[in-house]
Design an enzyme around this catalytic site. Sequence first.
Site, PDB file in Angstrom:
ATOM      1  N   HIS A  11      17.090  25.387  34.594  1.00 20.06           N
ATOM      2  CA  HIS A  11      17.833  24.860  35.489  1.00 20.06           C
ATOM      3  C   HIS A  11      18.074  23.980  36.171  1.00 20.06           C
ATOM      4  O   HIS A  11      16.999  23.902  36.713  1.00 20.06           O
ATOM      5  CB  HIS A  11      18.711  26.061  36.273  1.00 20.06           C
ATOM      6  CG  HIS A  11      17.523  25.895  37.333  1.00 20.06           C
ATOM      7  ND1 HIS A  11      17.679  26.041  38.710  1.00 20.06           N
ATOM      8  CD2 HIS A  11      16.666  27.513  37.399  1.00 20.06           C
ATOM      9  CE1 HIS A  11      16.666  26.406  39.373  1.00 20.06           C
ATOM     10  NE2 HIS A  11      15.982  26.891  38.374  1.00 20.06           N
ATOM     11  N   GLU A  85      14.584  34.651  36.073  1.00 22.97           N
ATOM     12  CA  GLU A  85      13.502  34.870  37.283  1.00 22.97           C
ATOM     13  C   GLU A  85      13.015  35.951  37.553  1.00 22.97           C
ATOM     14  O   GLU A  85      13.553  36.335  37.705  1.00 22.97           O
ATOM     15  CB  GLU A  85      14.469  34.134  38.101  1.00 22.97           C
ATOM     16  CG  GLU A  85      12.800  33.375  38.852  1.00 22.97           C
ATOM     17  CD  GLU A  85      11.696  32.324  38.921  1.00 22.97           C
ATOM     18  OE1 GLU A  85      10.838  33.343  37.204  1.00 22.97           O
ATOM     19  OE2 GLU A  85      11.587  30.990  38.382  1.00 22.97           O
TER      20      GLU A  85
END
Length: 215
Positions: A11, A85
């Site tokens: 990201h 994550e």
Amino acid sequence: MTATRFCIVRHGETDWNAEKRLQGQMDIALNVVGQAQAQAIRASLKNTVAFAAVYSSDLARAWHTAEIATADLGLTVLPAPTFRERHYGTHQGLTSAEAARTHPAMYHLHQARDLHYTYDTGESLAAFAARVQGGLQTLAKRHAGQAILLFTHGGVLDIIYRLATQRPLDVPRDFPIPNAALNWLAYAANPAANAWQIITWGDQTHLTGALEEVG
């Protein structure tokens, strides 16, 4: 057999990235730099291969990057929570200095990359690696011989790099994982060799102009 190709993207930048603050599964938005990085990815993807599908972690920083970057591809971004994550439990929201000061014993285990340390309320490195590797295998089978695009996080890419290079989980990281870089891998099931191969890693050539504009 034709290899399955993955373009895997970390990201764009968040304020916590800039502060070197551990985000984990806390939902932190892209900052101005991160949004510009996502637009730069969008421009670069216009001239790349035709993707069969786009997947993204459902955390906001990855999802927003994916939405911006794939706006011209005519594909729906599909949620892939498997590629969130790692959950860092008590360390989420802390910088390294803060973690070392407030949880010194735990921080030592974090730095040592202890395979079974869970940060009290989080996820062990071993469990995290199994989650990521299982998710990759699922996508490789679902899209055999195709090219797919995946938006995810630095910790996930750490596991993927180690899988492709057969680097142990518990040794220090000595490779870069830049925000918004393009990482290309190929998967071809082969019992005589590692099925995962890195094609290119950490490609940031598309970001130069975007970051100059923000600066």
